[in-house]
Write a protein that holds these residues in place. Structure first.
Motif, PDB file in Angstrom:
ATOM      1  N   UNK A 284     -43.712 -13.184   3.479  1.00  0.00           N
ATOM      2  CA  UNK A 284     -42.321 -13.139   3.026  1.00  0.00           C
ATOM      3  C   UNK A 284     -42.250 -12.746   1.545  1.00  0.00           C
ATOM      4  N   UNK A 285     -43.174 -13.271   0.738  1.00  0.00           N
ATOM      5  CA  UNK A 285     -43.210 -12.918  -0.688  1.00  0.00           C
ATOM      6  C   UNK A 285     -43.525 -11.424  -0.853  1.00  0.00           C
ATOM      7  N   UNK A 286     -44.445 -10.903  -0.042  1.00  0.00           N
ATOM      8  CA  UNK A 286     -44.762  -9.474  -0.104  1.00  0.00           C
ATOM      9  C   UNK A 286     -43.551  -8.626   0.282  1.00  0.00           C
ATOM     10  N   UNK A 287     -42.822  -9.049   1.289  1.00  0.00           N
ATOM     11  CA  UNK A 287     -41.621  -8.302   1.700  1.00  0.00           C
ATOM     12  C   UNK A 287     -40.554  -8.343   0.608  1.00  0.00           C
ATOM     13  N   UNK A 288     -40.388  -9.508  -0.014  1.00  0.00           N
ATOM     14  CA  UNK A 288     -39.429  -9.641  -1.096  1.00  0.00           C
ATOM     15  C   UNK A 288     -39.835  -8.746  -2.272  1.00  0.00           C
TER      16      UNK A 288
ATOM     17  N   UNK B 206     -47.504  -3.400  -6.230  1.00  0.00           N
ATOM     18  CA  UNK B 206     -47.514  -3.804  -4.817  1.00  0.00           C
ATOM     19  C   UNK B 206     -48.939  -3.936  -4.304  1.00  0.00           C
ATOM     20  N   UNK B 207     -49.806  -3.017  -4.676  1.00  0.00           N
ATOM     21  CA  UNK B 207     -51.199  -3.104  -4.218  1.00  0.00           C
ATOM     22  C   UNK B 207     -51.889  -4.332  -4.801  1.00  0.00           C
ATOM     23  N   UNK B 208     -51.534  -4.701  -6.016  1.00  0.00           N
ATOM     24  CA  UNK B 208     -52.077  -5.919  -6.628  1.00  0.00           C
ATOM     25  C   UNK B 208     -51.629  -7.134  -5.838  1.00  0.00           C
ATOM     26  N   UNK B 209     -50.369  -7.160  -5.465  1.00  0.00           N
ATOM     27  CA  UNK B 209     -49.833  -8.279  -4.682  1.00  0.00           C
ATOM     28  C   UNK B 209     -50.514  -8.371  -3.320  1.00  0.00           C
ATOM     29  N   UNK B 210     -50.728  -7.232  -2.682  1.00  0.00           N
ATOM     30  CA  UNK B 210     -51.374  -7.232  -1.368  1.00  0.00           C
ATOM     31  C   UNK B 210     -52.810  -7.734  -1.463  1.00  0.00           C
ATOM     32  N   UNK B 211     -53.521  -7.325  -2.498  1.00  0.00           N
ATOM     33  CA  UNK B 211     -54.898  -7.808  -2.697  1.00  0.00           C
ATOM     34  C   UNK B 211     -54.908  -9.302  -2.959  1.00  0.00           C
ATOM     35  N   UNK B 212     -53.927  -9.768  -3.694  1.00  0.00           N
ATOM     36  CA  UNK B 212     -53.808 -11.199  -3.979  1.00  0.00           C
ATOM     37  C   UNK B 212     -53.612 -11.984  -2.693  1.00  0.00           C
ATOM     38  N   UNK B 213     -52.687 -11.534  -1.866  1.00  0.00           N
ATOM     39  CA  UNK B 213     -52.377 -12.240  -0.619  1.00  0.00           C
ATOM     40  C   UNK B 213     -53.580 -12.278   0.316  1.00  0.00           C
ATOM     41  N   UNK B 214     -54.346 -11.217   0.339  1.00  0.00           N
ATOM     42  CA  UNK B 214     -55.481 -11.128   1.263  1.00  0.00           C
ATOM     43  C   UNK B 214     -56.743 -11.808   0.743  1.00  0.00           C
TER      44      UNK B 214
ATOM     45  N   UNK C 190     -46.874 -11.602 -13.148  1.00  0.00           N
ATOM     46  CA  UNK C 190     -45.716 -11.963 -12.327  1.00  0.00           C
ATOM     47  C   UNK C 190     -45.924 -11.559 -10.875  1.00  0.00           C
ATOM     48  N   UNK C 191     -46.518 -10.408 -10.666  1.00  0.00           N
ATOM     49  CA  UNK C 191     -46.786  -9.933  -9.311  1.00  0.00           C
ATOM     50  C   UNK C 191     -47.706 -10.892  -8.577  1.00  0.00           C
ATOM     51  N   UNK C 192     -48.746 -11.321  -9.239  1.00  0.00           N
ATOM     52  CA  UNK C 192     -49.732 -12.217  -8.641  1.00  0.00           C
ATOM     53  C   UNK C 192     -49.134 -13.612  -8.440  1.00  0.00           C
ATOM     54  N   UNK C 193     -48.401 -14.070  -9.424  1.00  0.00           N
ATOM     55  CA  UNK C 193     -47.787 -15.395  -9.349  1.00  0.00           C
ATOM     56  C   UNK C 193     -46.793 -15.470  -8.189  1.00  0.00           C
ATOM     57  N   UNK C 194     -46.020 -14.427  -7.989  1.00  0.00           N
ATOM     58  CA  UNK C 194     -45.036 -14.428  -6.901  1.00  0.00           C
ATOM     59  C   UNK C 194     -45.701 -14.704  -5.563  1.00  0.00           C
ATOM     60  N   UNK C 195     -46.832 -14.085  -5.318  1.00  0.00           N
ATOM     61  CA  UNK C 195     -47.551 -14.277  -4.061  1.00  0.00           C
ATOM     62  C   UNK C 195     -48.182 -15.662  -3.993  1.00  0.00           C
ATOM     63  N   UNK C 196     -48.871 -16.047  -5.035  1.00  0.00           N
ATOM     64  CA  UNK C 196     -49.550 -17.350  -5.034  1.00  0.00           C
ATOM     65  C   UNK C 196     -48.565 -18.508  -4.977  1.00  0.00           C
ATOM     66  N   UNK C 197     -47.469 -18.402  -5.709  1.00  0.00           N
ATOM     67  CA  UNK C 197     -46.486 -19.486  -5.731  1.00  0.00           C
ATOM     68  C   UNK C 197     -45.816 -19.669  -4.375  1.00  0.00           C
TER      69      UNK C 197
END
Length: 165
Positions: A152-156, A122-130, A21-28
């Protein structure tokens, strides 16, 4: 301290789904080219399985990592990440999963353990975004590491997880 085995089967599945879910939120938030989405999923998987100082002291995280290793060793398939991330309502489903995990952790984990798990997400999401450059032309000119939608997804996510981005 708790481990994955201290949770019911349904709760274990929720904890495991929280990673996706963390990864999907960023990618989506910004579905790029297929290679960008693949890069994001690959980067997330690497971070999820990485044993670091930040994760080593958290029994819940290490037991989640062990469960994922066991799945892989036994040939259990993982969901098609690109398909999940591009599904209608993927971001909303991801947020619902993450909110459920936060509620679960508040009840069953120690405050330190819960914070560590939320920071890990959160760190997983940041790595995904980058992981994959977004936008630009077919040669990648003009692409950015993290675009506005991903930011915006990272802030959310940081707000949902109650951690700093």
């Amino acid at each position: 301290m708790s481990a994955l085995a201290d949770y019911t089967s349904e709760e274990q599945q929720l904890l495991l789904r929280s990673l996706q879910a963390t990864v999907v939120l960023v990618s989506a938030a910004s579905m790029g080219r297929k290679t960008e989405t693949f890069s994001e999923g690959f980067a997330a998987a690497n971070l999820i399985m990485a044993r670091t100082e930040a994760t080593a002291g958290n029994a819940l995280i290490t037991s989640v990592q062990f469960a994922l290793e066991q799945r892989a060793e036994h040939g259990q398939p993982f969901p098609d990440y690109e398909k999940v991330a591009s599904a209608t309502g993927a971001a909303e489903d991801a947020l619902a999963t993450l909110r459920a995990v936060i509620a679960l952790l508040a009840v069953k984990a120690t405050p330190e353990e819960a914070l560590g798990y939320r920071q890990w997400l959160m760190s997983i999401a940041q790595a995904t975004a980058a992981a994959g450059k977004e936008g630009g032309n077919f040669l990648g000119w003009g692409a950015v590491q993290i675009n506005d939608a991903e930011q915006a997804a990272l802030q959310q996510l940081a707000q949902v997880l109650d951690v700093t981005a």
